[in-house]
Structure formats: C-alpha cells, structure tokens
Design a protein around this motif. Structure first.
Motif, PDB file in Angstrom:
ATOM      1  N   UNK A  45       1.509   1.405  10.429  1.00 44.33           N
ATOM      2  CA  UNK A  45       2.429   0.373  10.922  1.00 44.33           C
ATOM      3  C   UNK A  45       2.828  -0.421   9.690  1.00 44.33           C
ATOM      4  N   UNK A  46       3.997  -0.137   9.175  1.00 48.01           N
ATOM      5  CA  UNK A  46       4.433  -0.746   7.928  1.00 48.01           C
ATOM      6  C   UNK A  46       4.556  -2.264   8.090  1.00 48.01           C
ATOM      7  N   UNK A  47       3.958  -3.000   7.166  1.00 54.82           N
ATOM      8  CA  UNK A  47       4.004  -4.463   7.198  1.00 54.82           C
ATOM      9  C   UNK A  47       4.294  -4.989   5.799  1.00 54.82           C
ATOM     10  N   UNK A  48       4.439  -6.287   5.674  1.00 52.43           N
ATOM     11  CA  UNK A  48       4.826  -6.896   4.396  1.00 52.43           C
ATOM     12  C   UNK A  48       3.810  -6.583   3.287  1.00 52.43           C
ATOM     13  N   UNK A  49       2.560  -6.444   3.620  1.00 56.78           N
ATOM     14  CA  UNK A  49       1.559  -6.074   2.617  1.00 56.78           C
ATOM     15  C   UNK A  49       1.860  -4.718   2.009  1.00 56.78           C
ATOM     16  N   UNK A  50       2.242  -3.766   2.862  1.00 48.66           N
ATOM     17  CA  UNK A  50       2.624  -2.439   2.370  1.00 48.66           C
ATOM     18  C   UNK A  50       3.857  -2.539   1.466  1.00 48.66           C
ATOM     19  N   UNK A  51       4.847  -3.274   1.922  1.00 50.41           N
ATOM     20  CA  UNK A  51       6.100  -3.371   1.172  1.00 50.41           C
ATOM     21  C   UNK A  51       5.855  -3.972  -0.208  1.00 50.41           C
ATOM     22  N   UNK A  52       5.102  -5.050  -0.283  1.00 47.43           N
ATOM     23  CA  UNK A  52       4.820  -5.676  -1.583  1.00 47.43           C
ATOM     24  C   UNK A  52       3.989  -4.752  -2.474  1.00 47.43           C
ATOM     25  N   UNK A  53       3.056  -4.047  -1.878  1.00 52.32           N
ATOM     26  CA  UNK A  53       2.235  -3.086  -2.619  1.00 52.32           C
ATOM     27  C   UNK A  53       3.120  -1.995  -3.225  1.00 52.32           C
ATOM     28  N   UNK A  54       4.027  -1.454  -2.421  1.00 53.87           N
ATOM     29  CA  UNK A  54       4.913  -0.388  -2.902  1.00 53.87           C
ATOM     30  C   UNK A  54       5.916  -0.911  -3.932  1.00 53.87           C
ATOM     31  N   UNK A 126      -5.411   0.031  -3.953  1.00 53.69           N
ATOM     32  CA  UNK A 126      -5.706  -1.343  -3.585  1.00 53.69           C
ATOM     33  C   UNK A 126      -6.852  -1.902  -4.404  1.00 53.69           C
ATOM     34  N   UNK A 127      -6.832  -3.213  -4.604  1.00 53.55           N
ATOM     35  CA  UNK A 127      -7.829  -3.879  -5.445  1.00 53.55           C
ATOM     36  C   UNK A 127      -9.208  -3.945  -4.794  1.00 53.55           C
ATOM     37  N   UNK A 128      -9.345  -3.361  -3.596  1.00 56.90           N
ATOM     38  CA  UNK A 128     -10.686  -3.250  -3.016  1.00 56.90           C
ATOM     39  C   UNK A 128     -11.455  -2.106  -3.687  1.00 56.90           C
ATOM     40  N   UNK A 149      -4.839  -1.375 -10.170  1.00 58.91           N
ATOM     41  CA  UNK A 149      -5.340  -1.852  -8.881  1.00 58.91           C
ATOM     42  C   UNK A 149      -4.496  -3.043  -8.455  1.00 58.91           C
ATOM     43  N   UNK A 150      -3.995  -2.985  -7.219  1.00 60.36           N
ATOM     44  CA  UNK A 150      -3.055  -3.993  -6.720  1.00 60.36           C
ATOM     45  C   UNK A 150      -3.723  -4.823  -5.626  1.00 60.36           C
ATOM     46  N   UNK A 151      -3.607  -6.143  -5.759  1.00 62.22           N
ATOM     47  CA  UNK A 151      -4.184  -7.044  -4.761  1.00 62.22           C
ATOM     48  C   UNK A 151      -3.447  -6.932  -3.430  1.00 62.22           C
ATOM     49  N   UNK A 152      -4.215  -7.111  -2.357  1.00 60.76           N
ATOM     50  CA  UNK A 152      -3.640  -7.109  -1.020  1.00 60.76           C
ATOM     51  C   UNK A 152      -2.991  -8.447  -0.714  1.00 60.76           C
ATOM     52  N   UNK A 153      -2.092  -8.444   0.270  1.00 60.98           N
ATOM     53  CA  UNK A 153      -1.517  -9.681   0.775  1.00 60.98           C
ATOM     54  C   UNK A 153      -2.461 -10.183   1.865  1.00 60.98           C
ATOM     55  N   UNK A 154      -2.997 -11.361   1.646  1.00 63.05           N
ATOM     56  CA  UNK A 154      -3.983 -11.925   2.573  1.00 63.05           C
ATOM     57  C   UNK A 154      -3.449 -11.962   4.009  1.00 63.05           C
ATOM     58  N   UNK A 158      -2.804  -3.158   8.788  1.00 65.15           N
ATOM     59  CA  UNK A 158      -2.479  -2.397   9.993  1.00 65.15           C
ATOM     60  C   UNK A 158      -3.511  -2.672  11.079  1.00 65.15           C
ATOM     61  N   UNK A 159      -4.784  -2.685  10.702  1.00 69.42           N
ATOM     62  CA  UNK A 159      -5.851  -2.948  11.685  1.00 69.42           C
ATOM     63  C   UNK A 159      -5.643  -4.320  12.319  1.00 69.42           C
ATOM     64  N   UNK A 160      -5.318  -5.321  11.513  1.00 72.45           N
ATOM     65  CA  UNK A 160      -5.063  -6.666  12.035  1.00 72.45           C
ATOM     66  C   UNK A 160      -3.873  -6.687  12.983  1.00 72.45           C
TER      67      UNK A 160
END
Length: 168
Positions: A45-54, A126-128, A149-154, A158-160
């Motif tokens: 489920x594409x969300x803003x975190x994915x978009x910023x990561x990409x 991801x930075x995890x 390694x890229x930080x996540x958007x807090x 998708x799980x959330x």
C-alpha cells in the motif's frame, strides 16, 4: 454554455522489465556510462514513506530500478492475507512515480540473486538495517556495490495503514 471535459489515458513508458531482460538493460545502461541504484520491497500500500524513500533512492544514480516482491514472495514473507494489492497493480503504481525508472518482479524471498545479476552501483535499504544485519551484505561486498541506508518517515508504514483501516 457547454462544459467539455477531456480525459487522456496514456501509459508511461513500459517500465516493467521481465526478469530475463534485466541483464541486457543493465549492460546497456552501463555501456552508456550511466549508474544504477537498486532497492527492493513489497510496496503493498504505497504511502508517503515509500515515496520519500524512493525519491531519496533516485538521488544516488542515473537510473533507479525497483526490485518488487511478486505476490508469491509477499505471501511467503508477510503471510496469506498479503499482499493487499496484486503485483501488477503495485508495479504500475511504482512505474508511475517519476523517481522510478524500471521495475522488475522476483519470486524469491530475497532479491540476492537478482542483485548479483544486476550488480548495481548503489543499493538502498531502510535504516533499520546496517551492514551487519543486511541479508545481501555479502553480495554487495563481492560486487563492490555502495550501500546507502535511508531513514523511515515516522508513523508511516503499510502495517500501520492496514491497522488503521481495520479499526474504522
């Protein structure tokens, strides 16, 4: 007075590359003196975190290739209720992003074999993860691929999103 609405449907260049065609594409890109960054994921489920990561991923090279877990792979990793969106829909949505140049599906749980074939100049995760916990670290070292390694958007996952939808 008439209101006329025009709807234009067009498909952005065909960016879904078949697995057996990826080597030719990569060879052509490298022959042109260009660089490749790869990343991988389910992108269910594409969300803003994915978009910023990409978007951040794309900044590391001329071409961004997303290695997308197939439906079979997602089910194996995430369980029988996933993916929410099928692989064709996920691939098309990713392909519509300006920062994604190509998408290639893979059936395995890990993109190790595909990464070893592509030998990208840069690989993002991801930075995890770090180099000690990165499952593909040996492939990256072998092929001298730089890892970023890229930080996540807090608060964006998708799980959330799925949990939020269940509570509605």
């Amino acid at each position: 007075m008439f209101l006329v609405t025009y709807v234009y449907y067009f498909r952005v260049k065909d960016m879904l590359i078949k697995r057996d065609e990826i080597k030719n594409l990569v060879d052509k890109i490298h022959a042109d003196g260009k660089t490749i960054v790869c990343t991988n994921g389910c992108f269910d489920i594409l969300h803003v975190g994915h978009v910023r990561y990409l978007q951040k991923t794309k900044t590391f090279a001329d071409y961004c290739i997303v290695l997308l877990n197939s439906d079979k792979s997602v089910k194996s990793i995430k369980g029988p209720s996933r993916p929410i969106n099928n692989e064709n829909d996920r691939a098309e949505i990713l392909s519509a992003l300006r920062c994604v140049d190509y998408v290639v599906l893979f059936d395995e749980d890990s993109p190790r074999n595909l990464l070893d074939e592509i030998k990208p100049d840069v690989y993002t995760k991801g930075a995890d993860y770090n180099m000690e916990t990165l499952p593909e670290a040996d492939i990256m070292k072998k092929n001298r691929t730089k890892v970023e390694f890229i930080n996540f958007v807090e608060g964006k996952s998708t799980t959330g999103t799925i949990e939020k939808m269940k509570s509605c």
